[in-house]
Design a protein around this motif. Structure first.
Motif: not given
Length: 612
Positions: A287-314
């Protein structure tokens, strides 16, 4: 020396301290036990012997007293054998257990008194003396002397027991204090020694950690040197070798590849729109920084679920687009602004259109998908302003257009005076153009109202047969004028649909007239069917058909295919799409050039009435 042995040696002082405390405790317990054994061995047995001797001599004295009674006393003399033996036995025990100063003289005195008491008791038992006078004058004094001698021994040993118990208590207190002091000292010395040894043991590990951190930060020239031959030294050697290989890789083509990867990551990070890259299984690769900042997509060893913070509609929109690409249906291109998703950001509400393209492997298969959310906030606002401008202009056209139509009508009616034939032809042509312009203005106003959500749908249950029959009856004459056949194919669905009659008839009008306009010879047929809780209505013609490159744009505003006559403004199909979408249905077209077209749309089935 191995690392395991060093660890064991580091813990050895604590073990030695525990062993020392344990040995001291055993010695203390043994000492206290010895004191108790001495008391039992030296004094308690003498006390017990003195008590038993007193009991025995008292029983013998009781028997002697019975002699004064007569024959009964003579019979009782036979019972003194047991007490006499007991006294003699306990006296021997006492003679063999002399432990205290003066106890030997007291025991010898007891022996003498006992021998004198036995001699006089035998005379009394033989009956050679006057019992009453002999009992009180001779036997009784010896009895008292024996008891006093036994009491002296008893008191002597009891006093000794008390003194020894007090000495044992004092010794126990001193021992407890010494034991506590020794335990505390041993534990402190053990902890201090173990801590010192452990610190010295961990110092190489800290150096190794610092070196590994430097290598992790990119300093591949960092090295560590440790003395000895234990496991940490071997690990340090392996770390140095790894750093050397990494440094070599950086200078090789692999280093260039890593730099290229970093450059590509920097490139997508520079994009202002969110970018999410998936693998063929649908997992997030990058993911790029815009996806992490605007969408909340998490990517990394500490992120068990990348979509945990993403809005359900998005998340649902991204999942739909990703599935479209990974299923092999090619790139995904949005059809219009109605597919835009709203995302809250520090700058306010923003609109994004999803786009997706497949990522192909070297063998040609799909290896993943790249989803980009394009920021169309400004474009959508421009489109809304354009629609508002079109609606405003169309609304302003209505008044002068109405006046113009009225003036032309009055002239044709020759209200202002007679007309020549040429003037009448010109006015008839002008009236037709005004009618076309009025229809275009009405279409623009209707489309603007529908897109702005200002038009209200008054939905009610209506039979499908009634709608189909209305379309056939209304436009059959227009079809026959062009030599076409317009009919409804059997069977017609016997269901009710929940629609606004006026608006849905406008859909039928646009689709049927569009089919009549583009068909020169043949037949136009209406088909009905049910599927997934909806009614599907299709209008098929035998016209020239629509080229594939234009089928995706056929419902766009103002779109007109090349080579078509200039009738209308290209808004009919766009209005039909907006009305069907407002009813909760879908609209589409299936066509092949030279084989005609089939325009279809779906409508929701009305819920059953209570009577049904």
């Amino acid at each position: 020396m191995t690392l395991r042995l060093k660890l064991l040696l580091a813990q050895a002082p604590l073990a030695v301290a525990l062993v020392a405390v344990g040995l001291l405790a055993v010695a203390t317990t043994s000492s206290l036990g010895k004191h108790s054994q001495e008391i039992l061995k030296d004094n308690y047995r003498s006390v017990l012997a003195a008590q038993r001797m007193k009991d025995s001599i008292e029983r013998m004295q009781d028997v002697a007293a019975l002699v004064l009674i007569g024959d009964q006393g003579r019979n009782a003399m036979d019972q003194i054998t047991g007490p006499r033996q007991v006294f003699e036995s306990e006296l021997r025990v006492q003679e063999g257990n002399i432990t205290e100063p003066g106890e030997a003289q007291a025991t010898q005195h007891l022996r003498e008194r006992w021998m004198s008491y036995q001699e006089k008791f035998n005379k009394l038992a033989a009956g050679t003396v006057d019992p009453r006078r002999f009992f009180f004058d001779e036997l009784e004094p010896d009895f008292v002397a024996v008891r006093e001698a036994a009491d002296a021994i008893l008191a002597m040993n009891q006093d000794a027991m008390v003194h020894k118990s007090e000495r044992a208590r004092q010794e126990a207190e001193r021992t407890n204090a010494a034991m506590i002091l020794a335990a505390v000292s041993a534990v402190l010395i053990g902890i201090l020694t173990s801590t010192t040894l452990t610190t010295r043991l961990l110092r190489p590990l800290a150096l190794l950690t610092q070196t590994v951190n430097r290598i992790g930060e990119g300093d591949f020239d960092a090295r560590i040197t440790l003395p000895g031959r234990d496991e940490l030294t071997q690990l340090a050697g392996q770390v140095n070798a790894m750093a050397a290989r990494l440094s070599q890789y950086r200078r090789s083509s692999l280093g260039d590849l890593l730099l290229a990867q970093q450059a590509s990551q920097a490139a997508i990070d520079s994009l202002p729109d969110p970018v999410v890259v998936f693998d063929v299984r649908g997992d997030v690769l990058n993911v790029n920084r815009a996806a992490e900042t605007l969408l909340g997509v998490g990517l990394g060893p500490a992120a068990s679920d990348p979509w945990q913070a993403v809005e359900s509609a998005v998340a649902a929109v991204i999942e739909q687009v990703r599935t479209h690409v990974l299923s092999g249906r090619g790139s995904y291109v949005p059809k219009g602004f109605e597919e835009a998703v709203h995302i809250s950001s520090p700058e306010g509400e923003r609109d994004f259109l999803p786009r997706a393209t497949p990522v192909y492997a070297e063998q040609g298969g799909i290896a993943g998908a790249t989803v980009v959310l394009q920021d169309v906030t400004r474009l959508r606002r421009v489109d809304e302003l354009r629609n508002d401008l079109v609606a405003t202009v169309a609304h302003e056209f209505r008044t002068p257009l109405t006046s113009l139509r009225m003036a032309i009508h009055l002239c044709i009616e020759q209200t202002a005076g007679p007309l020549t034939e040429k003037q009448a032809d010109l006015l008839y042509a002008a009236r037709d153009d005004c009618d076309r312009l009025q229809a275009m203005v009405d279409d623009l106003l209707d489309l603007s109202r529908i897109q702005a959500g200002k038009i209200e749908l008054h939905a009610q249950p209506l039979p499908v047969t009634e709608l189909v029959q209305w379309a056939v009856d209304t436009y059959r004459g227009a079809a026959e004028e062009r030599g076409l056949r317009l009919s409804a194919r059997d069977p017609v669905v016997k269901r009710d649909v929940l629609v606004d009659p006026e608006r849905i008839r406008l859909v039928f009008a646009n689709l049927v007239t569009n089919a009549i306009r583009h068909t020169r010879d043949g037949e136009i047929a209406l088909h009905t069917a049910t599927a997934n809780g909806q009614v599907r209505i299709a209008i098929s013609d035998t016209g020239e058909g629509i080229p594939p490159e234009y089928q995706k744009r056929i419902f766009d505003k103002f779109f007109r295919g090349p080579g078509h006559r200039s009738e209308g403004a290209g808004l009919g199909l766009s209005i039909a799409k907006e009305i069907v979408t407002a009813h909760g249905g879908e609209i589409g077209v299936d066509s092949q050039p030279g084989h005609g077209s089939t325009f279809w749309f779906t409508l929701p089935v009305a819920p059953p009435t209570r009577k049904e």
